[in-house]
Design a protein around this motif. Sequence first.
Motif: not given
Length: 537
Positions: A427-433, A478-480
Amino acid sequence: AEHALLQTNGSYTLGLLTLAFLDFGGIALYQTAQGLRMKHHNIRILSAGVQLNYLLPMVFVETTDVWMADRRARMAVSASGPFAVLVLGGALALIAYPLDGTEMGAFLFKASFVWLVNGVFNLLPILELDGYFLLADYLEMPALRANALAFVREGLVARLRTRVPFTREESIYATYGLGYALLVALIPLLILEARDLRYASSFGELWQRPDPGGQLLAAGTLVFLFGPAVFALLISLGRMLLAIGTMAYRRWRQARGEVPREQLEALASLPFLSDVPRSDLRRVALHLTVEDAETGQVIVRQGGHGDRFFVILDGQVRVVRIAADEHEDRLATLGAGDYFGEAALVANVPRTATVIAETPVRLLSLDAGHFRRWMATRIETGVAVHRSLAERDRLAALPLFAGLGPGELDRLAARVLVTRYSAGDDIVTQGDVGDRFFVIIDGRVEVLRLDADGTETNVAELSVGDHFGEMALLHQAPRSATVRALSPVEAYTLTADDFLAFLDGAQAAEQLRRTARRRTHELASAGGGGLDSGVSS
């Protein structure tokens, strides 16, 4: 019958003073009995003292806090005042009987007379006194008089035409409303009949005395004995005439199709009616009523019959839920433009919360029966209203949004998108905005952190009601962590702009910030630098 009610030692002046003293004492006894009963139920007494009531001094005990208590306690407090003066007044009459012909007997007779009349007067259900509140609580119908008079004015004739048996509530409304009107109409006849009572001759004797003091005494005695009752009855009569006039005006306004612009705009501003044409809304607005509530007044009561919908024009109210231990849990604070009681529009269900005026409030109220009949002929509108209210209820059921008022929930419902993911989706990926905020409404996810050596570590698992994604938006970082669906997932999502707008006005904003600070601190301590997911605190 040998005792002179209006005289003491042959003096009308002393007689009037004696009656005034006994009335003051009787009211003090009445109020003290209610205060003691409140203390028995561990209810706060906010104040007590002496005040003017119908131009006469009287002792008072502030009992408004009892309306937050349970039904049994409310009825006990309402009954304790009349019970005290009726029982003790009757006891004094029995004591006075063998003392006939003595001054003590005359004094006790006067006290008995005043206290018994006071007790009976306060039990009259047509006045907003303890007898009315006893009846309303016994029937569990808090707005009995208002609803009964409204039903008699606007719904009784139409209901009779249907020839369908009355429901329990309709039967009570019809009986009370017609009985109220009958009693108010009979009062002038009862006053005329009173000229033949034994004590009427005493007033005549006083009035015909040559000195002006006799007429003043007669007038003062009449005001003292009948002033409060006459004032109260005149107010009731005035309300009834005002209601009749209001109904006639409404019928005339309906015939002309005229609606105040303010009322039409208030309806049009409601999210679930925003797409309804003004011409259709005008028909609903014809049935709107302007109401005022003073600070501290209970507008709707938890468990009461939900038959009206309210829009706040001015002022502020608080919405509370009363727990089994009588604890008051504040759910929301509402102001101008907000509304409450909307469940009454689509279903005849009991109130789920109590609404209390925190300031003087001006409201628009709508009889739900009129709205439902109007909606029954407009299927598309009915579906839209049901969908809008259901979506808002779904949002309110989530812990993060539980404290929001209807207006905030509606604004939020207009912004959120429902997104769905299959098991195994990231759903969300680490490092993405970070560009969105998520609240899970169905399914489960796992929170994974990618270490420097490429190893994925399971940090947490989240389920319905939990949220994630707020840290990247709050810190513009960024996503952690990666959030992966463990099962099919359904979530509410907000864009970054809508999320920040939500934080500006929502009561949940501080909760989200506390959660973000806690998560940052926890993972900073662990050397991780922050976690963009977790369970809402």
